[in-house]
Design an enzyme around this catalytic site. Structure first.
Site, PDB file in Angstrom:
ATOM      1  N   ASP A   1       4.793 -17.697 -55.530  1.00 11.32           N
ATOM      2  CA  ASP A   1       3.741 -18.863 -56.159  1.00 11.32           C
ATOM      3  C   ASP A   1       3.949 -20.132 -55.606  1.00 11.32           C
ATOM      4  O   ASP A   1       2.932 -21.132 -55.639  1.00 11.32           O
ATOM      5  CB  ASP A   1       3.478 -18.513 -57.776  1.00 11.32           C
ATOM      6  CG  ASP A   1       2.857 -17.425 -58.147  1.00 11.32           C
ATOM      7  OD1 ASP A   1       2.539 -16.484 -57.298  1.00 11.32           O
ATOM      8  OD2 ASP A   1       3.000 -17.162 -59.393  1.00 11.32           O
TER       9      ASP A   1
ATOM     10  N   ARG B   1       4.219  -9.138 -52.065  1.00  9.05           N
ATOM     11  CA  ARG B   1       5.350  -9.468 -52.739  1.00  9.05           C
ATOM     12  C   ARG B   1       6.586  -8.574 -52.012  1.00  9.05           C
ATOM     13  O   ARG B   1       7.724  -8.784 -52.172  1.00  9.05           O
ATOM     14  CB  ARG B   1       5.516  -9.170 -54.264  1.00  9.05           C
ATOM     15  CG  ARG B   1       5.753 -10.364 -55.102  1.00  9.05           C
ATOM     16  CD  ARG B   1       5.465 -10.413 -56.351  1.00  9.05           C
ATOM     17  NE  ARG B   1       6.214  -9.228 -57.236  1.00  9.05           N
ATOM     18  CZ  ARG B   1       5.909  -9.221 -58.508  1.00  9.05           C
ATOM     19  NH1 ARG B   1       5.262 -10.027 -59.094  1.00  9.05           N
ATOM     20  NH2 ARG B   1       6.515  -8.275 -58.919  1.00  9.05           N
TER      21      ARG B   1
HETATM   22  O1  LIG Z   1       5.181  -8.511 -61.828  1.00  7.10           O
HETATM   23  P1  LIG Z   1       4.333  -8.890 -62.973  1.00  7.10           P
HETATM   24  O2  LIG Z   1       4.682  -8.954 -64.227  1.00  7.10           O
HETATM   25  O3  LIG Z   1       2.948  -8.001 -62.820  1.00  7.10           O
HETATM   26  O4  LIG Z   1       3.746 -10.276 -62.411  1.00  7.10           O
HETATM   27  C1  LIG Z   1       2.723 -10.792 -61.507  1.00  7.10           C
HETATM   28  C2  LIG Z   1       2.926 -12.109 -61.364  1.00  7.10           C
HETATM   29  O5  LIG Z   1       4.029 -12.561 -60.663  1.00  7.10           O
HETATM   30  C3  LIG Z   1       3.865 -13.146 -59.473  1.00  7.10           C
HETATM   31  O6  LIG Z   1       3.813 -12.517 -58.527  1.00  7.10           O
HETATM   32  C4  LIG Z   1       5.069 -14.128 -59.056  1.00  7.10           C
HETATM   33  O7  LIG Z   1       5.406 -14.850 -60.365  1.00  7.10           O
HETATM   34  P2  LIG Z   1       7.005 -15.237 -60.764  1.00  7.10           P
HETATM   35  O8  LIG Z   1       7.551 -15.775 -59.419  1.00  7.10           O
HETATM   36  O9  LIG Z   1       6.717 -16.586 -61.671  1.00  7.10           O
HETATM   37  O10 LIG Z   1       7.425 -14.241 -61.400  1.00  7.10           O
HETATM   38  C5  LIG Z   1       2.521 -14.013 -59.841  1.00  7.10           C
HETATM   39  O11 LIG Z   1       2.015 -14.072 -58.685  1.00  7.10           O
HETATM   40  C6  LIG Z   1       1.967 -12.749 -60.484  1.00  7.10           C
HETATM   41  O12 LIG Z   1       0.941 -13.430 -61.350  1.00  7.10           O
END
Ligand SMILES: O=P(O)(O)OC[C@H]1O[C@](O)(COP(=O)(O)O)[C@@H](O)[C@@H]1O
Ligand SMILES: Nc1ncnc2c1ncn2[C@@H]1O[C@H](COP(=O)(O)OP(=O)(O)O)[C@@H](O)[C@H]1O
Ligand SMILES: [Mg+2]
Length: 344
Positions: A128, A277
């Site tokens: 992010d 990711r």
């Molecule tokens: O893995 P989860 O709990 O579904 O979270 C999704 C969230 O994590 C992220 O990929 C990254 O956020 P963080 O780096 O703060 O964890 C956000 O873009 C997304 O909203």
């Protein structure tokens, strides 16, 4: 020294490079040992860990996505209630300093532990790119590349079908991924959480494009985007999860029927999700993560506790943890206004 490390929050490309950066610097430069705690803060609460060793095994993790230590979210209240267990784990393993690698949540916990007297140096990560006190976080560059590639592909299919394609990208609180990938791919609309959107304005823009003979529209929608109050659209409320995060209900999918009705064109929605990711980090993220990791290792040996390794321009620096977590690094509205030149 004996240094504890952990990866917390959502995973991102470059975590393994950071783990390697810390471990290689600690072992080879300082003759220290490194203990890796599993699954974020949970590994400290339950004392689940492994001894890290250098050499070839670590070289092979440099390009690998995810995190070899695992990651997890823990309810913040549970974490605070477990301070005694965390201290016991640190003492049992004779840990002199802790390097948590994480996003704004993990680093808030790091700051709290630091205030409780635990020697801590943080390393920022997140796709992010919303952590203050550093120009960039690793994971962001890779996520933007993945989103850019996806959008290049969506342009051609949307154009063939005379469609509006809404692409929902990650960005819980901030629109960095949406803005960067949207500009890079010539998106016609970009919405970000920092500036609530007006659905009527978006519909008008779409009508105008089709009206002058254009064959498609690409709209990049950050997942945390919200409609402007009183603008004729309200989002479904999904509540909050056990870790305190808002549960999203799919903003792009809720925009789609309104646009179809208003503009009389077909709308399709693509949610890029976890693809952004996963997988191997870009060369930029590998280098940034390696440098931040090595810099954090250096900081703990210098006794610079209560700080976070950071990048400013091309230089490695240390930022006080308190400054890094006091507010999120949001997209400045003037930057968003700059992007609007390319809308429509
Ligand atoms: O893995 P989860 O709990 O579904 O979270 C999704 C969230 O994590 C992220 O990929 C990254 O956020 P963080 O780096 O703060 O964890 C956000 O873009 C997304 O909203
Ligand atoms: N204010 C806080 N105080 C203590 N611990 C926190 C706080 N905020 C987050 N944490 C801990 O850090 C973990 C990771 O935070 P989260 O926001 O989920 O991911 P990220 O570190 O990627 O932002 C949380 O699950 C929680 O255990
Ligand atoms: Mg977070």
């Amino acid at each position: 020294m004996r240094i504890g490390i952990l990866t917390g929050g959502g995973d991102c490309p470059g975590l393994n490079a950071a783990i390697r950066g810390i471990t290689r610097a600690a072992l080879d430069q300082y003759g220290s040992t490194v203990v890796g705690f599993h699954d974020g803060w949970r590994g400290l609460l339950t004392d689940s860990h492994r001894e890290m060793s250098g050499g070839q095994r670590l070289d092979r993790i440099l390009p690998r996505g995810g995190t070899i230590l695992g990651t997890a979210r823990v309810n913040p209240e549970r974490l605070r209630a477990g301070l005694g267990d965390i201290r016991a784990t640190l003492e049992r393993n004779r840990i002199d300093a802790l390097i948590p690698i994480g996003g704004e949540g993990t680093l808030k916990a790091a700051r709290w532990l630091s205030d409780e007297g635990v020697p801590v140096v943080g390393v920022p990560k997140t796709i992010d790119n919303d952590i203050g006190g550093t120009d960039y976080t690793f994971g962001f560059d890779t996520a933007v590349s993945i989103a850019t590639d996806a959008m290049d592909r969506l342009h051609t299919t949307a154009e063939s079908h005379r469609r509006v394609m809404l692409v929902e990208v990650m960005g819980r609180h901030t629109g960095w991924i949406a803005l960067r990938s949207g500009i890079a791919t010539g998106a016609h609309i970009i919405t970000i959480p920092e500036d609530p959107f007006d659905i009527d304005e978006i519909c008008g823009l779409i009508r105008a494009r089709f009206g002058r003979g254009d064959r498609h529209v690409i709209g990049v929608i950050a997942e945390g985007s919200v409609p402007r109050a009183g603008s004729g659209m309200a989002l479904r409320d999904g509540g909050v999860d056990e870790y305190g995060h808002e549960i999203f209900t799919g903003v792009a999918a809720q925009m789609a029927p309104l646009i179809e009705r208003d503009a009389g064109v077909e709308v399709r929605t693509t949610v890029l999700g976890y693809i952004q990711r996963g997988g191997t980090p870009s060369s930029y993220d590998r280098v940034l993560a390696s440098r931040l990791g090595a810099h954090a290792a250096r900081a703990v040996h210098d006794g610079a506790f209560g700080t976070m390794a950071a990048v400013r321009g091309t230089r490695m620096t240390l930022t006080p943890l308190a400054d890094a977590v006091c507010e999120l690094k949001t997209v400045p509205l003037e930057l968003y206004r700059e992007a609007r030149i390319f809308f429509g």
